[in-house]
Design a protein around this motif. Structure first.
Motif, mmCIF file in Angstrom:
data_model
loop_
_atom_site.group_PDB
_atom_site.id
_atom_site.type_symbol
_atom_site.label_atom_id
_atom_site.label_comp_id
_atom_site.label_asym_id
_atom_site.label_seq_id
_atom_site.Cartn_x
_atom_site.Cartn_y
_atom_site.Cartn_z
ATOM 1 N N ARG A 242 -1.598 12.122 8.417
ATOM 2 C CA ARG A 242 -0.899 10.908 7.965
ATOM 3 C C ARG A 242 0.278 10.698 7.940
ATOM 4 N NH1 ARG A 242 -4.242 10.000 4.267
ATOM 5 N NH2 ARG A 242 -5.846 8.745 5.343
ATOM 6 N N ASP A 243 1.008 11.643 7.122
ATOM 7 C CA ASP A 243 2.477 11.847 6.978
ATOM 8 C C ASP A 243 3.149 11.878 8.277
ATOM 9 O OD1 ASP A 243 1.914 11.851 4.287
ATOM 10 O OD2 ASP A 243 2.373 13.783 3.786
ATOM 11 N N ASN A 244 2.662 12.638 9.042
ATOM 12 C CA ASN A 244 3.289 12.863 10.771
ATOM 13 C C ASN A 244 3.194 11.268 11.372
ATOM 14 O OD1 ASN A 244 3.812 15.468 10.245
ATOM 15 N ND2 ASN A 244 1.919 16.249 11.289
ATOM 16 N N ALA A 245 2.031 10.681 11.301
ATOM 17 C CA ALA A 245 2.166 9.326 11.875
ATOM 18 C C ALA A 245 3.015 8.465 11.155
ATOM 19 C CB ALA A 245 0.459 8.677 11.613
ATOM 20 N N ILE A 246 3.048 8.502 9.992
ATOM 21 C CA ILE A 246 4.017 7.698 9.321
ATOM 22 C C ILE A 246 5.463 7.875 9.719
ATOM 23 C CG2 ILE A 246 4.847 6.975 7.229
ATOM 24 C CD1 ILE A 246 2.215 7.189 5.920
ATOM 25 N N ASP A 247 5.475 9.183 9.999
ATOM 26 C CA ASP A 247 7.130 9.502 10.371
ATOM 27 C C ASP A 247 7.214 8.978 11.931
ATOM 28 O OD1 ASP A 247 9.734 10.854 9.952
ATOM 29 O OD2 ASP A 247 8.802 12.365 11.395
ATOM 30 N N ASP A 248 6.201 9.288 12.631
ATOM 31 C CA ASP A 248 6.167 8.691 14.142
ATOM 32 C C ASP A 248 6.344 7.199 13.981
ATOM 33 O OD1 ASP A 248 6.139 8.741 17.016
ATOM 34 O OD2 ASP A 248 4.011 8.203 16.820
ATOM 35 N N ASP B 66 0.917 -1.250 0.093
ATOM 36 C CA ASP B 66 0.187 0.044 0.000
ATOM 37 C C ASP B 66 0.877 1.326 0.112
ATOM 38 O OD1 ASP B 66 -2.406 -1.532 0.093
ATOM 39 O OD2 ASP B 66 -2.358 -1.629 2.195
ATOM 40 N N ARG B 67 0.083 2.495 -0.413
ATOM 41 C CA ARG B 67 0.845 3.721 -0.438
ATOM 42 C C ARG B 67 1.505 4.146 0.875
ATOM 43 N NH1 ARG B 67 4.275 6.755 -2.476
ATOM 44 N NH2 ARG B 67 3.976 8.933 -2.167
ATOM 45 N N SER B 68 0.802 3.961 2.114
ATOM 46 C CA SER B 68 1.335 4.299 3.414
ATOM 47 C C SER B 68 2.599 3.346 3.878
ATOM 48 C CB SER B 68 0.328 4.002 4.456
ATOM 49 O OG SER B 68 -0.881 4.871 4.252
ATOM 50 N N GLY B 69 2.479 2.194 3.240
ATOM 51 C CA GLY B 69 3.588 1.219 3.466
ATOM 52 C C GLY B 69 4.912 1.651 2.567
ATOM 53 N N GLN B 70 4.512 2.101 1.495
ATOM 54 C CA GLN B 70 5.679 2.920 0.657
ATOM 55 C C GLN B 70 6.451 4.071 1.506
ATOM 56 O OE1 GLN B 70 3.949 3.635 -2.991
ATOM 57 N NE2 GLN B 70 4.014 1.421 -3.654
ATOM 58 N N GLN B 71 5.613 4.853 1.876
ATOM 59 C CA GLN B 71 5.946 5.878 2.502
ATOM 60 C C GLN B 71 6.772 5.492 3.809
ATOM 61 O OE1 GLN B 71 2.112 7.913 2.978
ATOM 62 N NE2 GLN B 71 2.886 9.628 1.593
ATOM 63 N N LEU B 72 6.170 4.498 4.823
ATOM 64 C CA LEU B 72 6.951 4.064 5.791
ATOM 65 C C LEU B 72 8.292 3.600 5.333
ATOM 66 C CD1 LEU B 72 7.205 3.596 8.583
ATOM 67 C CD2 LEU B 72 5.826 1.668 8.413
ATOM 68 N N ARG B 73 8.146 2.905 4.302
ATOM 69 C CA ARG B 73 9.671 2.146 4.012
ATOM 70 C C ARG B 73 10.442 3.133 3.429
ATOM 71 N NH1 ARG B 73 12.150 -0.365 -0.671
ATOM 72 N NH2 ARG B 73 13.574 -2.187 0.060
#
Length: 192
Positions: A149-155, A52-59
């Protein structure tokens, strides 16, 4: 008498700082808090793909945090992260049943796997909760939601980095005999 109290409090402050420095205290947060050996060890972790997109951003965030010297060719550890579960909750409602505030919760599980044995050595759930304003404009609401969402992924990436660093920075008493033979900054050696 006030002069004596000021000198006494300064002396106590210096004494406390000296005792903290002598006991090996190190701050847990921040980039300066990561010892050089743990920073080198982060370069020895391969990060698996996350769906998923959020997973790509986290990676991508983890790659930025882990690989200061480029990606490893043959990593000692593999970091597996479960797909990110996202939950949205409406928090504040007006009399006309309009939402003015929402909460976004991201959850996943990280597993650090030893590449030699194939066994998981660290497993930990990670989660982040952020909230954002729901505005009158749909575009503004989408922008604030994406920013949250970006802040949560960074966290999440910070939590994962911290968990891996704490694992890599264990004392020799906490390590297995196999790991205790490792030299800081050098690849782990196999005992005969």
């Amino acid at each position: 008498m006030i002069h004596t109290a000021a000198i006494r409090s300064i002396f106590m402050l210096v004494l406390v700082c000296g005792l903290l420095a002598a006991c090996g205290f190190r701050p847990m947060y921040g980039t300066a808090a990561i010892p050089s050996g743990a920073r080198v060890a982060l370069n020895d972790v391969a990060i698996s793909n996350i769906p998923d997109r959020s997973g790509q951003q986290l990676r991508n965030a983890l790659i930025d945090r882990f690989y200061a010297q480029g990606r490893p060719a043959d990593a000692r550890f593999r970091l597996d992260i479960a797909p990110i579960a996202e939950t949205k909750t409406e928090l504040d409602m007006t009399k006309s049943a309009d939402t003015t505030r929402s909460q976004l919760r991201l959850r996943s599980t990280m597993v650090l796997v030893d590449g030699m044995s194939g066994q998981p050595v660290l497993e930990r759930p990670v989660s982040s909760i952020v909230s954002y304003n729901v505005l009158g404009s749909q575009f503004s609401t989408r922008v604030t939601e994406q920013n949250a969402r970006d802040n949560a992924i960074d966290d999440l990436s910070r939590q994962i980095e911290q968990a891996v660093v704490l694992y890599m920075n264990r004392t020799p008493q906490q390590k297995t005999p196999y790991e205790a033979q490792a030299v800081e900054g050098v690849r782990y050696k196999i005992l005969p």
